[in-house]
Design a protein around this motif. Sequence first.
Motif, PDB file in Angstrom:
ATOM      1  N   PHE A  35       0.864  -1.182   0.000  1.00 31.80           N
ATOM      2  CA  PHE A  35       0.000   0.000   0.000  1.00 31.80           C
ATOM      3  C   PHE A  35       0.904   1.237   0.000  1.00 31.80           C
ATOM      4  O   PHE A  35       1.390   1.644  -1.040  1.00 31.80           O
ATOM      5  N   THR A  36       1.213   1.791   1.172  1.00 33.46           N
ATOM      6  CA  THR A  36       2.035   3.005   1.216  1.00 33.46           C
ATOM      7  C   THR A  36       3.528   2.716   1.039  1.00 33.46           C
ATOM      8  O   THR A  36       4.294   3.599   0.695  1.00 33.46           O
ATOM      9  N   GLY A  37       3.932   1.479   1.339  1.00 34.77           N
ATOM     10  CA  GLY A  37       5.346   1.136   1.275  1.00 34.77           C
ATOM     11  C   GLY A  37       6.057   1.315   2.604  1.00 34.77           C
ATOM     12  O   GLY A  37       7.227   0.966   2.748  1.00 34.77           O
ATOM     13  N   ARG A  38       5.342   1.830   3.600  1.00 40.15           N
ATOM     14  CA  ARG A  38       5.999   2.088   4.891  1.00 40.15           C
ATOM     15  C   ARG A  38       6.332   0.812   5.651  1.00 40.15           C
ATOM     16  O   ARG A  38       7.349   0.730   6.338  1.00 40.15           O
ATOM     17  N   THR A  39       5.463  -0.191   5.547  1.00 38.06           N
ATOM     18  CA  THR A  39       5.771  -1.469   6.201  1.00 38.06           C
ATOM     19  C   THR A  39       7.015  -2.095   5.571  1.00 38.06           C
ATOM     20  O   THR A  39       7.885  -2.620   6.267  1.00 38.06           O
ATOM     21  N   THR A  40       7.104  -1.984   4.230  1.00 38.80           N
ATOM     22  CA  THR A  40       8.261  -2.552   3.536  1.00 38.80           C
ATOM     23  C   THR A  40       9.544  -1.838   3.959  1.00 38.80           C
ATOM     24  O   THR A  40      10.574  -2.464   4.195  1.00 38.80           O
ATOM     25  N   ARG A  41       9.463  -0.526   4.087  1.00 36.97           N
ATOM     26  CA  ARG A  41      10.633   0.251   4.547  1.00 36.97           C
ATOM     27  C   ARG A  41      11.071  -0.247   5.932  1.00 36.97           C
ATOM     28  O   ARG A  41      12.257  -0.510   6.161  1.00 36.97           O
ATOM     29  N   ALA A  42      10.097  -0.401   6.835  1.00 37.59           N
ATOM     30  CA  ALA A  42      10.411  -0.870   8.190  1.00 37.59           C
ATOM     31  C   ALA A  42      11.005  -2.280   8.140  1.00 37.59           C
ATOM     32  O   ALA A  42      11.976  -2.587   8.842  1.00 37.59           O
ATOM     33  N   ALA A  43      10.442  -3.135   7.274  1.00 34.88           N
ATOM     34  CA  ALA A  43      10.925  -4.518   7.189  1.00 34.88           C
ATOM     35  C   ALA A  43      12.357  -4.572   6.676  1.00 34.88           C
ATOM     36  O   ALA A  43      13.180  -5.353   7.165  1.00 34.88           O
ATOM     37  N   MET A  44      12.674  -3.714   5.691  1.00 33.46           N
ATOM     38  CA  MET A  44      14.047  -3.719   5.171  1.00 33.46           C
ATOM     39  C   MET A  44      15.039  -3.275   6.248  1.00 33.46           C
ATOM     40  O   MET A  44      16.105  -3.866   6.396  1.00 33.46           O
ATOM     41  N   ASP A  45      14.669  -2.243   7.018  1.00 30.81           N
ATOM     42  CA  ASP A  45      15.553  -1.811   8.110  1.00 30.81           C
ATOM     43  C   ASP A  45      15.747  -2.928   9.130  1.00 30.81           C
ATOM     44  O   ASP A  45      16.844  -3.144   9.635  1.00 30.81           O
ATOM     45  N   ALA A  46      14.649  -3.640   9.447  1.00 28.33           N
ATOM     46  CA  ALA A  46      14.738  -4.716  10.435  1.00 28.33           C
ATOM     47  C   ALA A  46      15.660  -5.827   9.930  1.00 28.33           C
ATOM     48  O   ALA A  46      16.481  -6.362  10.689  1.00 28.33           O
ATOM     49  N   ILE A  47      15.561  -6.166   8.654  1.00 30.86           N
ATOM     50  CA  ILE A  47      16.420  -7.228   8.105  1.00 30.86           C
ATOM     51  C   ILE A  47      17.877  -6.787   8.109  1.00 30.86           C
ATOM     52  O   ILE A  47      18.775  -7.555   8.462  1.00 30.86           O
ATOM     53  N   MET A  48      18.122  -5.527   7.756  1.00 30.05           N
ATOM     54  CA  MET A  48      19.502  -5.018   7.729  1.00 30.05           C
ATOM     55  C   MET A  48      20.160  -5.081   9.107  1.00 30.05           C
ATOM     56  O   MET A  48      21.370  -5.231   9.214  1.00 30.05           O
ATOM     57  N   ASP A  49      19.350  -4.945  10.162  1.00 30.56           N
ATOM     58  CA  ASP A  49      19.911  -5.036  11.512  1.00 30.56           C
ATOM     59  C   ASP A  49      20.285  -6.472  11.870  1.00 30.56           C
ATOM     60  O   ASP A  49      20.979  -6.706  12.848  1.00 30.56           O
ATOM     61  N   LEU A  50      19.797  -7.437  11.118  1.00 33.11           N
ATOM     62  CA  LEU A  50      20.107  -8.839  11.418  1.00 33.11           C
ATOM     63  C   LEU A  50      21.309  -9.327  10.623  1.00 33.11           C
ATOM     64  O   LEU A  50      21.839 -10.405  10.878  1.00 33.11           O
ATOM     65  N   GLY A  51      21.736  -8.575   9.632  1.00 35.08           N
ATOM     66  CA  GLY A  51      22.878  -8.989   8.826  1.00 35.08           C
ATOM     67  C   GLY A  51      22.865  -8.262   7.502  1.00 35.08           C
ATOM     68  O   GLY A  51      22.151  -7.270   7.328  1.00 35.08           O
ATOM     69  N   ARG A  52      23.707  -8.739   6.531  1.00 36.84           N
ATOM     70  CA  ARG A  52      23.804  -8.043   5.251  1.00 36.84           C
ATOM     71  C   ARG A  52      23.459  -9.017   4.122  1.00 36.84           C
ATOM     72  O   ARG A  52      24.332  -9.728   3.626  1.00 36.84           O
ATOM     73  N   PRO A  53      22.175  -9.064   3.741  1.00 38.23           N
ATOM     74  CA  PRO A  53      21.795  -9.969   2.656  1.00 38.23           C
ATOM     75  C   PRO A  53      22.421  -9.512   1.343  1.00 38.23           C
ATOM     76  O   PRO A  53      22.717  -8.319   1.176  1.00 38.23           O
ATOM     77  N   SER A  54      22.628 -10.449   0.396  1.00 36.77           N
ATOM     78  CA  SER A  54      23.178 -10.022  -0.888  1.00 36.77           C
ATOM     79  C   SER A  54      22.101  -9.330  -1.708  1.00 36.77           C
ATOM     80  O   SER A  54      22.397  -8.418  -2.473  1.00 36.77           O
ATOM     81  N   VAL A  55      20.842  -9.750  -1.559  1.00 36.09           N
ATOM     82  CA  VAL A  55      19.735  -9.155  -2.310  1.00 36.09           C
ATOM     83  C   VAL A  55      18.485  -9.200  -1.438  1.00 36.09           C
ATOM     84  O   VAL A  55      18.300 -10.164  -0.703  1.00 36.09           O
ATOM     85  N   ILE A  56      17.658  -8.166  -1.497  1.00 38.51           N
ATOM     86  CA  ILE A  56      16.299  -8.275  -0.942  1.00 38.51           C
ATOM     87  C   ILE A  56      15.328  -8.015  -2.095  1.00 38.51           C
ATOM     88  O   ILE A  56      15.450  -7.006  -2.798  1.00 38.51           O
ATOM     89  N   GLN A  57      14.406  -8.947  -2.310  1.00 31.59           N
ATOM     90  CA  GLN A  57      13.352  -8.745  -3.310  1.00 31.59           C
ATOM     91  C   GLN A  57      12.010  -8.807  -2.600  1.00 31.59           C
ATOM     92  O   GLN A  57      11.879  -9.462  -1.572  1.00 31.59           O
ATOM     93  N   LEU A  58      11.012  -8.109  -3.169  1.00 31.02           N
ATOM     94  CA  LEU A  58       9.708  -8.012  -2.516  1.00 31.02           C
ATOM     95  C   LEU A  58       8.642  -8.746  -3.334  1.00 31.02           C
ATOM     96  O   LEU A  58       8.497  -8.491  -4.532  1.00 31.02           O
ATOM     97  N   ALA A  59       7.925  -9.642  -2.657  1.00 32.10           N
ATOM     98  CA  ALA A  59       6.798 -10.329  -3.286  1.00 32.10           C
ATOM     99  C   ALA A  59       5.520  -9.975  -2.542  1.00 32.10           C
ATOM    100  O   ALA A  59       5.475 -10.070  -1.314  1.00 32.10           O
ATOM    101  N   VAL A  60       4.478  -9.554  -3.289  1.00 26.23           N
ATOM    102  CA  VAL A  60       3.190  -9.231  -2.653  1.00 26.23           C
ATOM    103  C   VAL A  60       2.074  -9.888  -3.456  1.00 26.23           C
ATOM    104  O   VAL A  60       2.199 -10.093  -4.662  1.00 26.23           O
TER     105      VAL A  60
END
Lengths: 312, 177
Positions: free
Chosen positions: B107-132
Amino acid sequence: MKLKRKDILGLQDMSTEEIRLILDTAISHKGIISRPVKKVPILKGKSVCTLFYENSTRTRTSFEYAAKIMSADTTSISVAGSAITKGESFKDTLLTLEALGVDLFVIRHAAGGASHFAAKTVKSHVINAGDGMHEHPTQGLLDMLTILENKGKIEGLKVLIVGDIMHSRVARSNLWGLSKMGAEVRLCGPSTLLPAEVEKLPVKVFENLDEAIEGVDVVNVLRIQLERMDRGFFPSNREYAELFGVNKARLLRAKSDVTIMHPGPMNRGVEITADVADADFSVITDQVTNGLAVRMALLYLLLGGGGHVASA
Amino acid sequence: MADGVTKVMDEDEIRRALRRIAHEIIERNKGAQNLVIIGVQSRGVPMAKRLADLISQIEGTDITVGSLNVALYRDDYATRSARTISATEISFDVTDKRVILVDEVLFTGRTTRAAMDAIMDLGRPSVIQLAVLIDRGHKELPIRADYVGKNLPTSTKEIVEVHWVETKGEDAVMIAK
């Protein structure tokens, strides 16, 4: 679910639903402590002030770490080195700090009711970190979280609190919280260290430790507060250890899977023997970690997650 | 069905969309090597598990699934009421992984923004892709989905609800005025 209150002052006036919400939130926050990056941004821009009129290492450090993990800014005021030594009153200190933008105060004071006074004086949130001989709610909550983790439940357990009950705000917060959650609470200590009107509390009182310890699931050993022992409550530390010290022989009367807790700092050889303190059924360091989780949960519920909005 | 509620995807359409997305993920990532799937709590989690099962069947290899709680990374906590939160469950290291982030509605993309920040705090993925499953428009941030089940033009007043068999007893996408 929301926590519909501005302040956390004690467990005596807290509902079981509120206690459950806090413990559930603490369980979900605990994982953050063991992450490689121990920081979440939720409380960015919030100010937390620890205002301590009594000495403390673990409670104060725990609150500061909890605030930092949640990205809040922290300030720490102690009596020594502050304007309090110039005679500034408690009220003026609070109002000054609130004017500087403090969103939440963590207060420890030697006078019972100090946090209640603060909560009425300021619009900011207040968490009681120990007021005189009254309550220490975050210790009560972290003890309950530790019991929940080890036993899977609180309801129906027999929990013995042994030691200096009279001076202990830890004992008071524990007995209110645990009895609300359905545990049987037993108190044991020298009669000189039992509070007045103890019969009005929701507890069973014992003066003999061997009888008190029979069949219990959890023993919470209180610290003998040596700084308060100058008035002859018992003849000697040695006699205290003999009659009320928790040792392995006495624990044989408890349930075989008994759990030992102590709020710290410990006087090894007085209220608890070293082999009990270091045994694998002792969860004293888990209590410290759980304290961090409980404080993170409270900061989140009061300042973050749509809790009571003081001035929005 | 109540007034003003329309079903925009049924069980069969959802099944086909998920199957197509699973194939697209495998094609784009040239197989399932290093692939992990992370569902955003709560409604992204059933979809993440389905996609992982589909990719496992197609490629014949197990796919790791995690679930992410983004409550502590949101930018709107002051205006939303707190939800009862369950802990993030990611029992693997995300560093150097190809992370497929799964949510039911973009929808707004704000949840996705929060999710990407949360994942980055857990490590450094080589790629993040979004499926909806549903992209309903009205983004407030420069975020787009890599895999979309259905583009659904909506007005901001409408409510899009995805029902999963796991939680609501049926697979369906509903739109309410």
